[in-house]
Structure formats: structure tokens, C-alpha cells
Design a protein around this motif. Structure first.
Motif, short mmCIF file in Angstrom:
data_model
loop_
_atom_site.label_atom_id
_atom_site.label_comp_id
_atom_site.label_asym_id
_atom_site.label_seq_id
_atom_site.Cartn_x
_atom_site.Cartn_y
_atom_site.Cartn_z
N UNK A 363 -14.54 -0.24 13.99
CA UNK A 363 -14.41 -1.65 14.41
C UNK A 363 -13.10 -1.92 15.13
N UNK A 364 -12.08 -1.11 14.85
CA UNK A 364 -10.80 -1.26 15.54
C UNK A 364 -10.67 -0.40 16.78
N UNK A 399 -22.98 3.46 5.53
CA UNK A 399 -23.99 2.62 4.90
C UNK A 399 -23.52 1.19 4.79
N UNK A 400 -22.26 1.00 4.39
CA UNK A 400 -21.73 -0.35 4.22
C UNK A 400 -21.71 -1.10 5.54
N UNK A 411 -14.45 -9.81 8.20
CA UNK A 411 -13.74 -9.87 6.92
C UNK A 411 -13.37 -8.47 6.45
N UNK A 412 -14.31 -7.53 6.56
CA UNK A 412 -14.07 -6.14 6.16
C UNK A 412 -12.92 -5.54 6.97
N UNK A 413 -12.93 -5.80 8.30
CA UNK A 413 -11.90 -5.22 9.16
C UNK A 413 -10.53 -5.79 8.85
N UNK A 414 -10.45 -7.11 8.61
CA UNK A 414 -9.19 -7.73 8.24
C UNK A 414 -8.65 -7.12 6.95
N UNK A 415 -9.55 -6.99 5.96
CA UNK A 415 -9.13 -6.43 4.67
C UNK A 415 -8.67 -4.98 4.82
N UNK A 416 -9.38 -4.21 5.66
CA UNK A 416 -9.03 -2.81 5.89
C UNK A 416 -7.64 -2.69 6.52
N UNK A 417 -7.37 -3.54 7.52
CA UNK A 417 -6.07 -3.49 8.19
C UNK A 417 -4.95 -3.85 7.23
N UNK A 418 -5.16 -4.85 6.40
CA UNK A 418 -4.13 -5.27 5.45
C UNK A 418 -3.88 -4.20 4.39
N UNK A 419 -4.97 -3.53 3.95
CA UNK A 419 -4.78 -2.46 2.97
C UNK A 419 -4.01 -1.30 3.57
#
Length: 450
Positions: A363-364, A399-400, A411-419
Motif C-alpha cells: 500500500x505504501x 489474506x488480510x 486505517x491499516x496502512x496508517x497503523x502499520x506506518x506508526x508501528x
């Protein structure tokens, strides 16, 4: 600023002297504009600053000393030479002590070789000061290394062909594509394959600045234009003269700025914030967006006339998931780059790791791939990167991601970047290719706990 013959303003209330001086300059390599009134010269200065001003000292409406002070305020890089008659030498000396380039006593016909030599020195000094100011700014910003577009896929080869087609033309270009797909890289390649290669490539992200700050960065500002403006600031429009200016995320540009940008593109002239003098600059504009500008036009948030002005030639940068065959090449390239940077002797990636990279949806885009490879180089303890060195499980993420809708994907991408940045919002915003302000708004919207 232009690469034309220098322009000199001659100011004297004595029309006979103006005619005499004009006759003396016929074989000189500059353009002469004469004024019998200092105010007329100042008005012309505001419209189109000259390279040098030569002025009489004693004039009824305004003295040459007063004119020098006003020129110093409006165009401090413009040198001034004063010509004085008997009885006004003291004022001329005072002006030189305050920064005027030189003064001569009338008549000048008996000292023409020295006078013309001084004029040439003044022109050279003025040009040097302007170039030095721009050079210092360029050095502060840093020069970019040569660009490399990696890939053999049909999608990326189409981009390469488009670059080769438009690079040598003076047309403006609009590059569209998702965040992190490599739009700035394409812009830099267009610059490097154009006739402007010897000049500088400047990149500005329109989404990183508020409206007022964006205008100051691009138009520049004069000393005292606003609180904190303690000195003149050269903007990117001015510094990009003869070079290329890349405006990223043009879709985020405020409406007021869009209007001003259109005017600059049409006239190649602009005025610094807080100033009155028109500045000329010949730059090539390349713009980029990750948004649907036609949709924004329909919503009334992006000017249609600006869209047609910047979209003379369009290039679509494909997302990484649409050119998966390029992933091994990209991974190998950045593995070598980061291996050299960190002093790591890593031979390559395992087949399982390459398979994981190919299956991931990215996604990034390329920016995310670069981040993943850099992290893997840092944490790898062997000579081969394996799936254990990757920040995701390929099968799980495949799968996700395939089941998520667009809102959940964001939302997933934002959370991934922050983690990946340990909650550092500035670094996460940079990874995502958005402004910190936008990230904070998204964090609040999705109620992410960081």
C-alpha cells in the motif's frame, strides 16, 4: 532574472546630459533606459529591476542620495553609481560610505575608460551577489544524486518512453500516481534528460505548508514583510530560474495559491511577499498529484484553468502491485545501497523472502519497499535476508489485505506506518508521503492509539 543583456537605468534631470550619455553608450554591451525624474526610475524599478543604476546627485524632486536609499530598500542587490557636479561631492562620498558602488565627478567624458571599467565591475558584482545568494540557498537545500528508474515491466517501460518523449520539450508535465510510487523520481529524470540539466532541480510538497508559508517559500519575501522576516528570502520561483521546479501534491494547494500560481505560469513574473518589484524567472514546472484532479474540479476545489495549464502532458506512475515483476530488481538494488551504507555484507534474499515480497500488496508502494529493505539490512544477522527479517508475514497479510475495504485499508496502512516508526508521527507521515497534520487528523478519525 534572465540570461539577457544587462539593463542600466540613468537618472538625471538634465535632458542634455541624458542625450549625451545615450550617445556614448551606443557601442556598449547593455541596454540603457533614461529617466529625467527619480520617481519614474523607482516606478520602473518596481516593474522590472535593472542590473545597475547611474544617478545624478542633485535633482529637484529627489536627491541622488535619497534615491540610493530607496533602491537599497527595494532592490538591495542592485548597485548604484552616483555622478556629482561641483558642490555635491560630500553627498556622493556619504552614499559610497553607506554602500553605493562608486561616484564620479562631472564631466565624465574626460575619464571614460575608467568610467566604463567601473560600470563593468558594478555589473559583475551585482550578478555575483545574485548568483551567490542562490548558490548559498541551493547548498543549504542540498543537491540530489542522479535519478534511477528501476524496472523492466511493460508498465514502467511505458513511463520511460514518456520521459524520453517529453524531457526535451518545454511543456509542463503532470505526473499522477499513488503516494510512494516514485513521482518525484520521474520528475527528476525529466529534468536530467532536458536542456536544463546543468541547472538545479527543486522539489516542493504543497501539502507540507499552510497557505501563507507556501507562498513565502515559493514567492520569497522582503525584509519586514511579516513578523520574523528579518531579511530578504529568495523563493523557489526565483532560485529555479533556468532550472526545474517540481510541485508535489499540487491537489493540496489552497485556492488562493492556485490563482497566483496560474498568474506566474502565464507571465513568468512574480512579486515577493511584501515587495512591489516584479521578478522574472524562466523555470520549467513539473507537478504531481495522488488525487483525482478532475473530480476536484467538479467539486470546485481545483481550478480548471490551472489543471489545463499544468496538464499539457500527463504521465501515470503505476503502483508497485501492478508491476510485481520489478520487485526483485528493486529489492536487489536497495539491498546493495543499504548494505554499503551500513557496512553489511549481505549477499541477497532467500527464495521465501522474495516470494513474500512479491505477494505483498505494498500500500505504501516503492517507498514502503525501500523502508522494508533498509530495516531488513539492519536486523539481518546472516549473509542472506529471510522472511524472519521482514516486518510482515506474507501469507497472513495477503489474506488480510484482500478482504479490506478502502477505509480499512487506509486505517491499516496508517497503523502499520506508526508501528514501524514507534509512534513517531513525523517519521510515519514521511513514510506515508503525507503531511504530519494530515496524519494527526487520520489518527483522530480512526481512533488509533498513538
Amino acid at each position: 532574472m534572465t540570461m539577457s543583456r544587462p539593463t542600466i537605468f540613468l537618472v538625471d534631470d538634465n535632458e542634455a546630459f541624458l542625450d549625451l550619455f545615450a550617445s556614448l553608450t551606443e557601442d556598449q554591451d547593455f541596454d540603457l533606459n533614461t529617466f529625467d525624474c527619480p520617481q519614474k526610475a523607482l516606478d520602473a524599478l518596481d516593474r522590472d529591476p535593472p542590473d545597475l543604476i547611474i544617478s545624478d546627485v542633485q535633482m529637484p524632486a529627489m536627491s541622488g542620495l535619497d534615491l540610493f536609499h530607496r533602491v537599497s530598500d527595494r532592490a538591495p542587490a542592485t548597485p548604484v553609481i552616483l555622478i556629482t557636479a561641483f558642490g555635491s561631492t560630500e553627498q556622493a562620498v556619504q552614499a559610497v560610505q553607506q554602500g553605493a558602488f562608486h561616484y564620479f565627478e562631472k564631466p565624465i567624458t574626460d575619464k571614460l575608460p575608467l568610467f566604463w571599467a567601473t560600470v563593468r565591475e558594478a555589473l559583475a558584482k551585482g550578478q555575483m551577489q545574485r548568483h551567490l545568494a542562490i548558490f548559498k540557498k541551493k547548498r543549504e537545500l542540498g543537491m540530489k544524486p542522479p535519478a534511477t528508474l528501476i524496472g523492466r515491466s511493460p508498465a514502467i517501460q511505458k513511463v520511460v518512453e514518456s520521459i524520453q518523449l517529453v524531457a526535451g520539450l518545454p511543456a509542463t508535465v503532470l505526473i499522477s500516481g499513488e503516494t510512494g510510487s516514485g513521482k518525484e523520481l520521474v520528475a527528476q529524470l525529466i529534468h536530467e534528460q532536458s536542456g536544463r540539466l546543468s541547472e538545479t532541480f527543486f522539489a516542493v510538497n504543497c501539502g507540507e505548508f499552510s497557505s501563507g508559508v507556501l507562498e513565502s517559500e515559493l514567492f520569497g519575501h522582503e525584509r519586514g514583510a511579516f513578523t520574523g522576516a528579518v531579511d530578504r528570502h529568495l523563493g523557489f520561483f526565483e532560485m529555479a530560474d533556468q532550472g526545474t521546479l517540481f510541485l508535489d501534491e499540487i491537489g493540496d494547494a489552497p485556492a488562493t495559491f492556485q490563482t497566483k500560481l496560474l498568474r506566474v505560469l502565464e507571465s513568468k513574473r512574480f512579486t515577493r511577499v511584501g515587495g512591489t518589484a516584479a521578478v522574472k524567472s524562466d523555470f520549467r514546472l513539473i507537478a504531481a498529484t495522488n488525487q483525482d484532479l478532475k473530480k476536484k474540479m467538479g467539486m470546485g476545489t481545483f481550478r480548471s484553468d490551472l489543471f489545463y495549464r499544468i496538464n499539457v502532458y500527463g504521465i501515470e506512475m503505476p503502483p508497485l502491485r501492478q508491476r510485481r515483476e520489478d520487485i526483485p530488481l528493486l529489492a536487489s538494488y536497495y539491498l546493495t545501497q543499504f548494505g554499503q551504507r551500513y557496512g553489511r555484507s549481505i549477499q541477497g534474499l532467500s527464495e521465501a523472502a522474495l516470494h513474500a515480497l512479491r505477494r505483498y500488496d505494498w500500500p505504501g508502494n516503492v517507498r514502503e519497499l525501500i523502508n522494508v529493505i533498509e530495516r531488513a539490512v539492519i536486523i539481518c544477522r546472516d549473509d542472506t535476508i529471510t522472511t524472519a527479517d521482514l516486518p510482515f508475514d506474507a501469507a497472513t497479510n495477503e489474506a488480510e489485505l484482500s478482504d479490506l475495504n478502502l477505509v480499512e485499508m487506509e486505517k491499516f496502512t496508517m497503523d502499520l506506518a506508526l508501528r514501524r516508526t514507534d509512534g513517531n508521527k513525523s517519521q510515519a507521515a514521511q513514510l506515508l508521503g503525507i503531511s504530519r497534520k494530515t496524519l494527526i487528523e487520520k489518527v483522530k478519525k480512526y481512533r488509533l492509539e498513538y
